[in-house]
Design a protein around this motif. Structure first.
Motif, mmCIF file in Angstrom:
data_model
loop_
_atom_site.group_PDB
_atom_site.id
_atom_site.type_symbol
_atom_site.label_atom_id
_atom_site.label_comp_id
_atom_site.label_asym_id
_atom_site.label_seq_id
_atom_site.Cartn_x
_atom_site.Cartn_y
_atom_site.Cartn_z
ATOM 1 N N ASP A 1 33.603 32.076 28.292
ATOM 2 C CA ASP A 1 34.891 32.565 28.789
ATOM 3 C C ASP A 1 34.707 33.860 29.578
ATOM 4 N N HIS B 1 33.127 33.095 33.026
ATOM 5 C CA HIS B 1 34.165 32.559 33.918
ATOM 6 C C HIS B 1 35.099 33.673 34.393
ATOM 7 N N GLU B 2 35.492 34.549 33.486
ATOM 8 C CA GLU B 2 36.397 35.640 33.842
ATOM 9 C C GLU B 2 35.769 36.565 34.886
ATOM 10 N N ASP C 1 37.900 36.541 38.088
ATOM 11 C CA ASP C 1 38.816 37.678 38.120
ATOM 12 C C ASP C 1 38.154 39.008 38.450
ATOM 13 N N ARG C 2 36.848 39.124 38.154
ATOM 14 C CA ARG C 2 36.193 40.427 38.303
ATOM 15 C C ARG C 2 34.828 40.344 38.998
ATOM 16 N N GLY D 1 40.495 37.289 42.282
ATOM 17 C CA GLY D 1 41.311 36.966 41.133
ATOM 18 C C GLY D 1 42.436 35.987 41.367
ATOM 19 N N ASN E 1 41.351 28.268 34.852
ATOM 20 C CA ASN E 1 41.023 28.945 33.597
ATOM 21 C C ASN E 1 40.938 27.987 32.415
ATOM 22 N N LYS F 1 37.637 26.182 33.101
ATOM 23 C CA LYS F 1 36.609 27.197 33.374
ATOM 24 C C LYS F 1 35.779 26.833 34.611
#
Length: 149
Positions: A18, A21-22, A26-27, A46, A74, A77
């Motif tokens: 997770d 993937h984030e 997103d970052r 993002g 999300n 993923k």
């Protein structure tokens, strides 16, 4: 061999999928602090449709790619980047990179997929780019292993 192709590669990571993937979705601006092969990330990130410029080292050369993030899923993923400008398009008519994270208990895997179309038959398959993606993944993994022993 044809002009169109698809490469798949899977690698296990030791930190939670997770989080991987984030970071990608997103970052991505955190990637340079985790890796020697990722130099800078500029632009928005993002959201689907955002444009990001990546500066990276592939095959010993520093290159740049401007990408559009076509998918950030999300739930599944999955993050999908489409290259719209940069060094890769000197050899490829189209170049799409997808990262899919699979988490099963303590097991976390990243599957990288590259779908491409070469400009000429004699252009090699993008194996060095897949190698770059694996190096980036390993460096992210090492970063998180050191941060959370």
């Amino acid at each position: 061999m044809g002009l169109k192709g698809k490469l798949l590669g899977q690698i296990e990571i030791s930190f939670h999928g997770d989080l991987f993937h984030e970071i990608l979705g997103d970052r991505p601006h955190h990637l340079p602090s985790m890796s020697k092969v990722m130099h800078a990330v500029e632009g928005q990130w993002g959201t689907e449709g955002c444009t990001t410029i990546f500066k990276y080292t592939q095959g010993g050369k520093t290159e740049t790619s401007e990408t559009v993030m076509d998918i950030i899923d999300n739930e599944k993923k999955i993050v999908k980047y489409r290259v719209v400008k940069g060094d890769l398009l000197k050899s490829y008519k189209s170049f799409i990179v997808t990262a899919e994270v699979e988490t099963n208990g303590d097991n976390n895997f990243v599957t990288w997929t590259i779908v491409y179309e070469k400009l000429k038959e004699e252009i090699p398959e993008p194996l060095t780019f897949m190698e770059y993606l694996f190096t980036l993944t390993k460096e992210m993994d090492d970063h998180h292993t050191k941060s959370n022993p």
